[in-house]
Structure formats: structure tokens, C-alpha cells
Design a protein around this motif. Structure first.
Motif, PDB file in Angstrom:
ATOM      1  N   GLY A 227      78.747  64.950  17.996  1.00 44.54           N
ATOM      2  CA  GLY A 227      80.043  65.526  17.655  1.00 44.54           C
ATOM      3  C   GLY A 227      80.046  66.169  16.288  1.00 44.54           C
ATOM      4  O   GLY A 227      80.604  67.252  16.097  1.00 44.54           O
ATOM      5  N   GLY A 228      79.407  65.502  15.314  1.00 43.93           N
ATOM      6  CA  GLY A 228      79.333  66.091  13.978  1.00 43.93           C
ATOM      7  C   GLY A 228      78.580  67.399  13.966  1.00 43.93           C
ATOM      8  O   GLY A 228      78.984  68.359  13.308  1.00 43.93           O
ATOM      9  N   GLY A 229      77.468  67.465  14.718  1.00 42.70           N
ATOM     10  CA  GLY A 229      76.713  68.714  14.788  1.00 42.70           C
ATOM     11  C   GLY A 229      77.522  69.836  15.413  1.00 42.70           C
ATOM     12  O   GLY A 229      77.498  70.978  14.943  1.00 42.70           O
ATOM     13  N   MET A 230      78.256  69.514  16.488  1.00 51.61           N
ATOM     14  CA  MET A 230      79.076  70.529  17.146  1.00 51.61           C
ATOM     15  C   MET A 230      80.213  70.994  16.230  1.00 51.61           C
ATOM     16  O   MET A 230      80.524  72.188  16.167  1.00 51.61           O
ATOM     17  N   LEU A 231      80.810  70.059  15.509  1.00 47.93           N
ATOM     18  CA  LEU A 231      81.884  70.438  14.582  1.00 47.93           C
ATOM     19  C   LEU A 231      81.361  71.313  13.457  1.00 47.93           C
ATOM     20  O   LEU A 231      82.026  72.261  13.027  1.00 47.93           O
ATOM     21  N   LEU A 232      80.161  71.001  12.959  1.00 45.21           N
ATOM     22  CA  LEU A 232      79.575  71.815  11.898  1.00 45.21           C
ATOM     23  C   LEU A 232      79.295  73.219  12.402  1.00 45.21           C
ATOM     24  O   LEU A 232      79.584  74.215  11.715  1.00 45.21           O
ATOM     25  N   LEU A 233      78.728  73.337  13.599  1.00 48.79           N
ATOM     26  CA  LEU A 233      78.460  74.656  14.182  1.00 48.79           C
ATOM     27  C   LEU A 233      79.757  75.415  14.412  1.00 48.79           C
ATOM     28  O   LEU A 233      79.841  76.632  14.148  1.00 48.79           O
ATOM     29  N   LEU A 234      80.784  74.721  14.884  1.00 48.81           N
ATOM     30  CA  LEU A 234      82.077  75.365  15.113  1.00 48.81           C
ATOM     31  C   LEU A 234      82.685  75.844  13.797  1.00 48.81           C
ATOM     32  O   LEU A 234      83.282  76.927  13.735  1.00 48.81           O
ATOM     33  N   THR A 235      82.519  75.071  12.735  1.00 49.72           N
ATOM     34  CA  THR A 235      83.029  75.487  11.423  1.00 49.72           C
ATOM     35  C   THR A 235      82.333  76.743  10.936  1.00 49.72           C
ATOM     36  O   THR A 235      82.979  77.694  10.465  1.00 49.72           O
ATOM     37  N   LEU A 236      81.002  76.778  11.047  1.00 47.54           N
ATOM     38  CA  LEU A 236      80.248  77.961  10.602  1.00 47.54           C
ATOM     39  C   LEU A 236      80.648  79.196  11.392  1.00 47.54           C
ATOM     40  O   LEU A 236      80.667  80.315  10.863  1.00 47.54           O
ATOM     41  N   THR A 237      80.947  79.017  12.670  1.00 50.80           N
ATOM     42  CA  THR A 237      81.300  80.161  13.523  1.00 50.80           C
ATOM     43  C   THR A 237      82.709  80.661  13.231  1.00 50.80           C
ATOM     44  O   THR A 237      82.927  81.860  13.052  1.00 50.80           O
ATOM     45  N   THR A 238      83.668  79.759  13.191  1.00 52.93           N
ATOM     46  CA  THR A 238      85.066  80.172  13.050  1.00 52.93           C
ATOM     47  C   THR A 238      85.402  80.676  11.649  1.00 52.93           C
ATOM     48  O   THR A 238      86.340  81.462  11.489  1.00 52.93           O
ATOM     49  N   THR A 239      84.661  80.257  10.628  1.00 49.45           N
ATOM     50  CA  THR A 239      84.953  80.758   9.272  1.00 49.45           C
ATOM     51  C   THR A 239      84.575  82.222   9.103  1.00 49.45           C
ATOM     52  O   THR A 239      84.954  82.835   8.102  1.00 49.45           O
ATOM     53  N   GLU A 240      83.848  82.794  10.047  1.00 48.32           N
ATOM     54  CA  GLU A 240      83.573  84.230   9.988  1.00 48.32           C
ATOM     55  C   GLU A 240      84.810  85.048  10.327  1.00 48.32           C
ATOM     56  O   GLU A 240      84.830  86.254  10.105  1.00 48.32           O
ATOM     57  N   SER A 241      85.817  84.407  10.893  1.00 47.81           N
ATOM     58  CA  SER A 241      87.078  85.089  11.188  1.00 47.81           C
ATOM     59  C   SER A 241      87.978  85.044   9.960  1.00 47.81           C
ATOM     60  O   SER A 241      88.415  83.975   9.539  1.00 47.81           O
ATOM     61  N   GLU A 242      88.262  86.201   9.394  1.00 48.43           N
ATOM     62  CA  GLU A 242      89.117  86.234   8.204  1.00 48.43           C
ATOM     63  C   GLU A 242      90.539  85.804   8.545  1.00 48.43           C
ATOM     64  O   GLU A 242      91.219  85.175   7.728  1.00 48.43           O
ATOM     65  N   THR A 243      90.977  86.118   9.760  1.00 50.93           N
ATOM     66  CA  THR A 243      92.309  85.682  10.175  1.00 50.93           C
ATOM     67  C   THR A 243      92.420  84.168  10.143  1.00 50.93           C
ATOM     68  O   THR A 243      93.394  83.603   9.632  1.00 50.93           O
ATOM     69  N   ALA A 244      91.398  83.491  10.681  1.00 53.19           N
ATOM     70  CA  ALA A 244      91.430  82.027  10.704  1.00 53.19           C
ATOM     71  C   ALA A 244      91.390  81.462   9.296  1.00 53.19           C
ATOM     72  O   ALA A 244      92.136  80.518   8.971  1.00 53.19           O
ATOM     73  N   ARG A 245      90.533  82.004   8.437  1.00 50.77           N
ATOM     74  CA  ARG A 245      90.461  81.504   7.058  1.00 50.77           C
ATOM     75  C   ARG A 245      91.778  81.703   6.333  1.00 50.77           C
ATOM     76  O   ARG A 245      92.259  80.831   5.615  1.00 50.77           O
TER      77      ARG A 245
END
Length: 924
Positions: free
Chosen positions: A274-292
Motif C-alpha cells: 500500500g505504501g508503494g502504491m501511494l508513493l507512486l500515486l503521489t508522484l503521478t498526481t503531483t504532475e497535475s498543476e490543477t491538483a497541486r
């Protein structure tokens, strides 16, 4: 628990920000991923502390070890409290600072108490005596809070009285008191845990609620308005939500874990996966400026967490990593990142926006021809109103009758539908009006709070005085105090700011009581009557609409709410502004006086969560009235945007004065005359764009406004962008940035224009010839540079390569009384460290020495600005006056810092003193 709370928090934030389906999903996933990681880490830490605590309480160490462990816990609590109090020493709200220090003391004490038994067992180094399970005495609910309250009250009282600096004797004594009090907490809590009182739970719980919970709720209510509402609840509430959900779910998960078929390490594997998946999801979604952008502004925990993570991942420590939306295109070069200013016309993309900035964007359009219908001896009346937003005036569609005088003026003149302030505060918007320059293009004198316009920056009053105008300025705000000499008085024949005494500050500069519009109008009328025979320029600034908002019996009441009182202040100001205009008519000056009315900035009433001004660039804070009435010109509505820097060149143009090179705004005379008008730049058909900026303790924000779009760049610390289509969304509720479609493409074009303008404004004012040389003398990596006539291929400290030089005219044709030009071609191999400078010396016959030191490209390109791969063509003009000794002159060059010099390679080209023998000039 963290993932669930984050999903809920992010989903709510996305809905509140109208992020759209895709943006909303990504926003919710980013919040869920970050909160999930925090929950995972927090749970592991909590479990570790709990396991140690349980292990320690299953036995008992030696008495001396128990005492030593308690002493260590006390020292730890004391140290943490002292450090926390030092860190919060500069906080203005001492109540919140005291509360934060008290919380630090309590948390460290509780953790210390939990670990004391385990630490005692470790210190004993002997088999502990097995102890039976002892149930917690209900009296703990009374004794522990009583001990905590007694100590925390003393700690908070001491912190509230503390003042900087820490080194003072008084602060030292207070820190000692804090250390002693914090050190008492662990032993007191341990004492409350073991003291046998034998009280029943049925008595202990109600007594604890009555003694502690009820008074606590009362104190919260009493301190909410002035203190506790400023606590970062957006971060605290999600953290509490994670904790509550985790505690509630633990019994259910514990039952599943105890089932026979559950593998021993099942939860470990689940946690790691779960931690690995959350870390990967964080790296992916932070590329969205809207989300940040949405999560940083509207959710809890995400913004601070990402800020700490970016700091940890920042390879070159420039504040911007490659990952987590940092956007650093070169994480090994601290001079290249999105937060840096792109030096114009050097061929290097320092700010990672994909292009090099250019000084050409600072070229305003030339003055327009003034129609013959406009009187030649034109009086100029400039009226500014503090804190007046455009959409609260009738001429801009407001339904309330707040501005009958301004509405009548707009009907008789020109109404700029899109008038904008460049900054949301008086201290920067008014200097922009006075100088025709954006705040970041003004040279400031920072010797006083709220800086002065530096001497040497020309003002509108100085320019008009040079055209034969009698100049006057009346202000009613302390910022314009005569004694502070902030620059508004320069060029003014009659300067008054004494009406500021009618406003008494009650909460710093943000709020005051009092009224001055009547007196300001009286002063203006007296001036008109006494100077009616002169050609005059009068700047009149009304202050009443600024907070606080007070009722006035002279005008209709719109109600008692905050916005109602604000509208009443506008109506009161408009009443007395109308008296001034009526007197202009009565004195027969109406047909020879141009009137310009604007607001210095707006005010927030909850839009985007803003209830103030000074920190944001939204339309509520920066869209202001822009009404101009010029005798001889017909009424009209003008849709092209205009800004405060356009006022000074417009008034000068109407006065038929020559165009000053220092004013960066454009004249609006063409629009006023109905003959069109160009935007910024060299082309007359360019679309007009209004630049905006604000720099404060909350970060740096920049904006760009066109007739249709409003772009806001939250430069630091978030580096996010907002963009609104004002034609379909005048209240700026739907952010287009990051959405697909033509609107997003136009927003990205404006962002590129904005970054180029910001970069150009970062350069100190350069003469036009020097700005042009940046284009012709600096070459980007890979670009072709002119080949020198004499090749050298020498290096200075392996940092700079000197490829060669060209001497014009070529030696030995030089004779006394002539000049030669030495063109040197440099190539940068690696960044030049701060402090290293180039030296240029010329050694001649008979020990002649001449210092030719200079900053390359006429001061525009110091070596620290050079980037690897760049070529810089530097030209040095050397004069040989009549009578100069004849013979051979040697020009040498090198890099130095203090007494240090970098070596020359190859050594055969060195003069033996770490200087490159560059060119020989024969003087015959």
C-alpha cells in the motif's frame, strides 16, 4: 484511514474549486495518496511507541533506572519546550505562540512518560521482575489533567510575556522558567498514573467533564474570535479525522488479524504494498498543476507535506526539485529553475518555460496625436479613491445607487470597462500611478517601512511642472506624510497630507476610524477657486472607503452588514467628489479640464475566501473604476484593458508633452479619441495586456489581464497558475488552467508572455543600446557565434574559454590620438562562482599600466550570469591619447576574487601571474 479522509477532503476541495471531472478525480487521488502516506507513517510511529510502552509496562526495572528514565524524559520535554519557545518568539499573536509551545511541552511529556518504563528496563540490564497487569485508576482522569493545566498555564503565561531577542536577560530568565515547568510534566504525569486514590469510573468521568471539559469549551468560545480562529484548522481537522477513523477501525481489523488463517506477516505485506502504491500515486498526481493548486489552497496536510518533500528531493537546493511538480529542468544547476528570473536575450532558458525572455516587451507604443478639439491649455484633475472596486459602482452595473456623480461623469466621458490596478495595495498602486512604472520596475529606497520612490525616478508631477503646470496634491492617508518624503511630493508646488489626522488607526495600517471626504472636497474647492486662472494639475485622493466602514447620515443607508457599510462609504465619497466636479462647472472650468477617476485597488468580500486586500490579484482586489472625461472628445465605452501605469503617459499626452523614456505605460489618447490603439510592443495591432504583481509575506504573485482573460501566476511558494475567462465568468469562479480546449491554450500563451515580462522587469533599467547588445552579443548554447580573427583557444581555470579576439583597426596601424576596439569571444564551460570577476589590464612600454576592468556587454552580463555553452562577445574600446608612449602594449585578461586568480591553460599563454596574454597592440 488516511486514504479515506484524503479522498473525502480532496473530493470536497475539487467540488468547491469547480475542477471538472478529470481535475476533480486527480485532486481527490492526490489528497488521498498524501494523507494515506501520512497515516501510514503516523501509524507506524504510533505503533512503535505503543509497543515499547507495553513492553516496558510488562515488567519493572530497577528503582534507580526508573528515576534516570524519568529524568531523561523531563530533560527532553524541557529542551523541546525551550526550542519551541525560541522558534515562536517572533509571532505577533502571543496567545497562539503560547498555545503552540504548550502543546509541544505536553506532547513530548506524554511520549516521554509512555517510554519511561521501557527505558528503565533497558537501563537496568537485568531480568525485570514480572509484574501483574495493573488497571489504570479512574482518578487518573482527574489528577493528570489537573497536573497538565497547572503546568501549561505557567508555560503559556511565560511565553505570552516573552519578547525578542532571546539573548536578553529577561528572555533568559523566562526560558529558564519554561524549562523547569516543562521538566515537571513527566514526573507529575507518572505520579498521577501510580497514585492510588481508588475512585470509581462513575464518579471520575462526570467530575472530569465538569472540571475540565466544560471550562475548556468556554475558554475556546471566549478566545475564538481574536485568537483560535487563526489556528490552521484545515490541517488539524483532517489529522484528527485520520486518528478517529483509525482508532474506530482498529477493533474490526484486530478481529480479522486474529483469525487462524491470517498469515503472520499479512499486514506487513499489505502496508509495504500500500505504501508503494501511494508513493507512486503521489508522484503521478503531483504532475497535475490543477491538483497541486486545489489541494494546497483548500485541503489540509497536502500543501505542507509536499513542501517538505520537495525540500528533501531538491538536488541543487534551489527550492525546486524535478519531482512532485517542482518543474526544475536542471536539478544540478541552482541558477536554473522555475522560480528564477530568466535573464533576457542571453539565449538561456533559466526559468524552464521553454524560451528565452526579451527586453522588447518593455517598449510602449508612441504617443498619439491629440485631436484639435481638445483645448491646448488643458487643466488636469486626477481623483483616486482608496479601496474602491469597479463592480460596486452604478456605471459598472451595480444595482445600488452608490455612485451618481461618477456615473454622470462616465456618461459624459469615456468608461474603461476593463480598468485594473497593478497591485492590490496603496503602497504599490499609488507609486505606479505617480511614476508610470510597475512596482517591480521602480527603484525603491528601503530605508523606511513602506519604501520610498528612490530619488532619480521621474514622477508625473515633475513632468507636468516642466510643461508649465501649477501642480498640487492632496492626500488623506498617513502613507503620504510630508515628513516621510516617499516621492509623491517631488515636482508638487502645493502638497498637503494633513487631513490624514482625521483617520485614527485602530488595528495597524489595515484599519482606522474617522472621515475626511468632506474636508478633502473643501480643500479641493478652495484650490480651484484660488488657481482658476492658472493651468493646473491637481491630484486628489479620497480615503474613506478603506476599512473600517462607518455609516454617514448624509447619504442613504444600505444596511448594517459589512458590505452594506462599504457601499455607504462609496456613496459618501461620491457625494463629496460630486461637490468638486460641480464646483469645476460653476467656475467655468468644465470645458478646459480633463478629469480622470480611478480606485487604487479593490476589496474582498469572501470571493475565493478573501475578505481583505493586499495579498491577492483576483478581480475583487484589482479591478477598479477607470473613468476619463476630456473636453472635446465624445462619450464612449472602451473595452480594451487599461492599467494605472497608463495614467501618467495619458495625461502627459493630453498636455501635448513629449513622451518621456522612463514611463512604461501606454497613452490611452487613441482609445479616448476613438482612433483605436495598440497594445504593448512594437506592433500597433498588438492586444493590450495589463501586468499585475504583489509580493508579500504570503509569497509572490504575478498576473496578466486581457480583454477576455485574467491569468494569475502564484509564483512562490506554490508555482501554480489560475486563468479565468471574464467574458463568460466575470466573478472568476471557473479556473480554466489545465482543462482541455481553446481557453487553456490561450491561457498558456498568456503565461508565456507573463513570464517573459517578469524576466524583463528583473533587469535593472538599461539604455536601449545596451538592451539591443544583449541580442547581438550573447549566443545560446549551440548557436553560431562570429569567428574571431585571431584564435587562441585558452581557458581560465577551466571555467571560461577565450576562443580569440578581433582588433579593429588591426595592429600595427595604430598611432597616438586614435582608438582601437578589441572584440573578445568567450565561451562559458561551467557556472562561475559568486565573487569571481574578470579583469582586463593593459601593460605598456616603460612600465605603463592601464586598468580596463569592466562588466562585459556594457554591464549587462557579469560572469555569474553566464551559463555553460553560452558564447559572449565583449567589446573593449581602448583610447591612445596624443603623447602616449610608442611601443608594444599587451592586453591581459583573467578571473579574480580578492587576491586569488585562476590559472591559465596552456601555461605558454600566461604572463606568469595567472593572466592570459590576449592581444598585442603596436603603437608607432
Amino acid at each position: 484511514a488516511g486514504f479515506a479522509v484524503g479522498l473525502l477532503d480532496g473530493g470536497w476541495a475539487a467540488g468547491a474549486a469547480s475542477s471538472g471531472l478529470v481535475g476533480g478525480v486527480v485532486t481527490a487521488l492526490l489528497a488521498a495518496a498524501v494523507d494515506g502516506l501520512l497515516g501510514l507513517v503516523g501509524g507506524l510511529l504510533l505503533e512503535m511507541v505503543a509497543r515499547w510502552a507495553v513492553w516496558g509496562r510488562r515488567g519493572r526495572g530497577a528503582d534507580w533506572a526508573q528515576g534516570a528514565a524519568t529524568a531523561l524524559a523531563a530533560v527532553g520535554a524541557a529542551i523541546a519546550t525551550v526550542f519551541a519557545s525560541s522558534g515562536f518568539l517572533e509571532r505577533k499573536n502571543r496567545f497562539l505562540a503560547a498555545g503552540a509551545v504548550a502543546m509541544v511541552a505536553l506532547v513530548t511529556a506524554v511520549v516521554g512518560v509512555a517510554l519511561v518504563p521501557a527505558l528503565a528496563r533497558l537501563l537496568s540490564r537485568s531480568r525485570p521482575v514480572r509484574a501483574g497487569s495493573r488497571r489504570l485508576d479512574p482518578a487518573f482522569l482527574l489528577l493528570a489533567p489537573a497536573a497538565v493545566v497547572a503546568v501549561e498555564v505557567v508555560i503559556m503565561s511565560a511565553v505570552m510575556l516573552m519578547r525578542a531577542p532571546v539573548s536578553s536577560a529577561r528572555a533568559g530568565r523566562q526560558l529558564a522558567v519554561l524549562a523547569v515547568e516543562a521538566a515537571l510534566l513527566p514526573p507529575l504525569l507518572l505520579w498521577a498514573e501510580v497514585l492510588p486514590v481508588r475512585l470509581r469510573w462513575t464518579w471520575a468521568l462526570p467530575l472530569a467533564v465538569c472540571l475540565f471539559l466544560a471550562p475548556g469549551l468556554y475558554l475556546v468560545r471566549a478566545n475564538w474570535a481574536n485568537n483560535l480562529r487563526f489556528v490552521p484548522w484545515t490541517h488539524i481537522v483532517p489529522a484528527l479525522g485520520i486518528a478517529v477513523l483509525a482508532v474506530g477501525a482498529t477493533p474490526l481489523l484486530a478481529r480479522w488479524r486474529e483469525r487462524p488463517r491470517t498469515p503472520r506477516w499479512a499486514w506487513t505485506r499489505v502496508g509495504l504494498a500500500g505504501g508503494g502504491m501511494l508513493l507512486l500515486l503521489t508522484l503521478t498526481t503531483t504532475e497535475s498543476e490543477t491538483a497541486r493548486k486545489v489541494t494546497s489552497a483548500r485541503t489540509g496536510l497536502v500543501g505542507p507535506t509536499l513542501a517538505l518533500a520537495r525540500q528533501a528531493l531538491d538536488g541543487d537546493e534551489d527550492g525546486y526539485p524535478r519531482l512532485l511538480g517542482g518543474g526544475d529542468c536542471d536539478d544540478e544547476d541552482s541558477a536554473v529553475h522555475p522560480g528564477v528570473l530568466d535573464f533576457p536575450d542571453d539565449g538561456i532558458d533559466q526559468d524552464c518555460d521553454g524560451k528565452d525572455a526579451s527586453m522588447a516587451v518593455l517598449t510602449p507604443a508612441p504617443f498619439a496625436a491629440v485631436p484639435d478639439a481638445v483645448p491646448r491649455d488643458l487643466n488636469l484633475l486626477l481623483i483616486t479613491m482608496d479601496t474602491v472596486r469597479a463592480d460596486h459602482l452604478g456605471c459598472y452595473g451595480y444595482p445600488r445607487p452608490t455612485s451618481p456623480a461618477v456615473d454622470a461623469l462616465a456618461a459624459a466621458g469615456a468608461l474603461f470597462v476593463n480598468g485594473w490596478a497593478h497591485s492590490p495595495s496603496t503602497r504599490y498602486s499609488m507609486p505606479a500611478i505617480a511614476t508610470g512604472r510597475w512596482p517591480s520596475a521602480i527603484t525603491w529606497d528601503e530605508s523606511i517601512w513602506w519604501p520610498r520612490i528612490a530619488p532619480g525616478v521621474p514622477t508625473l508631477a515633475e513632468a507636468l511642472k516642466g510643461q508649465g503646470y501649477f501642480t498640487a496634491a492632496f492626500y488623506s492617508y498617513d502613507y503620504f506624510s510630508v515628513g516621510d518624503r516617499r516621492g509623491f511630493e517631488r515636482g508638487v508646488d502645493l502638497y498637503r497630507a494633513d487631513r490624514a489626522a482625521l483617520h485614527q488607526a485602530i488595528n495597524g495600517p489595515m484599519e482606522s476610524h474617522g472621515s475626511s471626504s468632506r474636508e478633502m472636497a473643501d480643500d479641493a474647492i478652495a484650490f480651484l477657486e484660488s488657481h482658476r486662472q492658472q493651468k493646473f494639475f491637481l491630484w486628489l485622493h479620497f480615503y474613506d472607503p478603506h476599512l473600517s466602514y462607518e455609516p454617514h447620515p448624509e447619504v442613504p443607508s444600505f444596511g448594517g452588514a459589512r458590505v452594506d457599510l462599504y457601499d455607504g462609504e462609496i456613496r459618501f465619497t461620491d457625494l463629496h467628489l460630486g461637490r468638486v466636479l460641480d464646483r469645476v462647472r460653476a467656475l467655468g472650468l468644465w470645458n478646459q479640464t480633463a478629469v480622470f477617476v480611478t480606485g487604487d485597488h479593490g476589496e474582498g468580500f469572501g470571493e475565493h475566501g478573501v475578505t481583505e486586500h493586499g495579498f491577492d490579484l483576483y478581480a475583487a482586489q484589482t479591478k477598479v473604476p477607470f473613468v476619463v472625461r476630456v473636453p472635446g472628445l465624445p462619450p464612449r465605452r472602451i473595452t480594451s484593458p487599461a492599467g494605472h501605469v497608463d495614467i501618467a503617459p495619458t495625461l502627459l499626452n493630453l498636455a501635448r508633452a513629449p513622451q518621456p523614456p522612463t514611463f512604461l505605460g501606454r497613452s490611452l489618447v487613441a482609445e479616448l479619441a476613438g482612433s483605436g490603439g495598440g497594445g504593448r510592443g512594437t506592433g500597433t495591432g498588438a492586444e493590450a495586456e495589463v501586468f499585475q504583481e504583489v509580493t508579500s509575506e504570503r509569497g509572490r504573485k504575478r498576473g496578466l489581464v486581457t480583454e477576455q482573460f485574467h491569468l494569475i501566476w502564484n509564483w512562490t511558494p506554490d508555482n501554480t497558475t489560475e486563468c479565468y475567462d471574464r467574458k463568460v465568468d466575470p466573478e472568476e469562479r471557473r479556473d480554466l488552467w489545465g482543462r482541455s480546449g481553446a481557453g487553456d491554450r490561450e491561457c498558456r500563451r498568456l503565461k508565456s508572455n507573463l513570464q517573459g515580462l517578469v524576466s524583463a522587469l528583473s533587469v535593472p533599467p538599461l539604455p536601449p543600446a545596451v538592451a539591443h547588445k544583449l541580442l547581438t552579443h550573447v549566443f545560446a548554447p549551440g548557436a553560431r557565434a562570429p569567428s574571431p580573427a585571431n584564435l587562441l583557444d585558452a581557458t581560465i581555470g577551466k571555467v571560461i574559454t577565450v576562443e580569440g579576439y578581433t582588433l579593429t583597426p588591426a595592429s600595427p596601424l595604430t598611432a597616438p590620438g586614435t582608438d582601437v576596439e578589441l572584440a573578445i569571444l568567450f565561451e562559458c564551460n561551467r557556472p562561475v562562482a559568486d565573487g569571481w570577476r574578470l579583469f582586463f589590464h593593459m601593460l605598456g612600454p616603460g612600465g605603463t599600466f592601464r586598468n580596463l576592468d569592466h562588466v562585459p556587454v556594457e554591464g549587462a552580463m557579469p560572469p555569474e550570469r553566464w551559463r555553460p555553452g553560452q558564447h559572449i562577445l565583449d567589446r573593449v574600446r581602448i583610447a591612445f591619447p596624443a603623447g602616449s608612449p610608442r611601443g608594444t602594449y599587451q592586453v591581459v585578461v583573467g578571473l579574480f576574487r580578492g587576491s586569488d586568480r585562476l590559472p591559465i591553460t596552456p601555461s605558454t599563454l600566461s604572463d606568469g601571474n595567472k593572466a592570459l596574454r590576449l592581444a598585442s597592440i603596436e603603437l608607432r
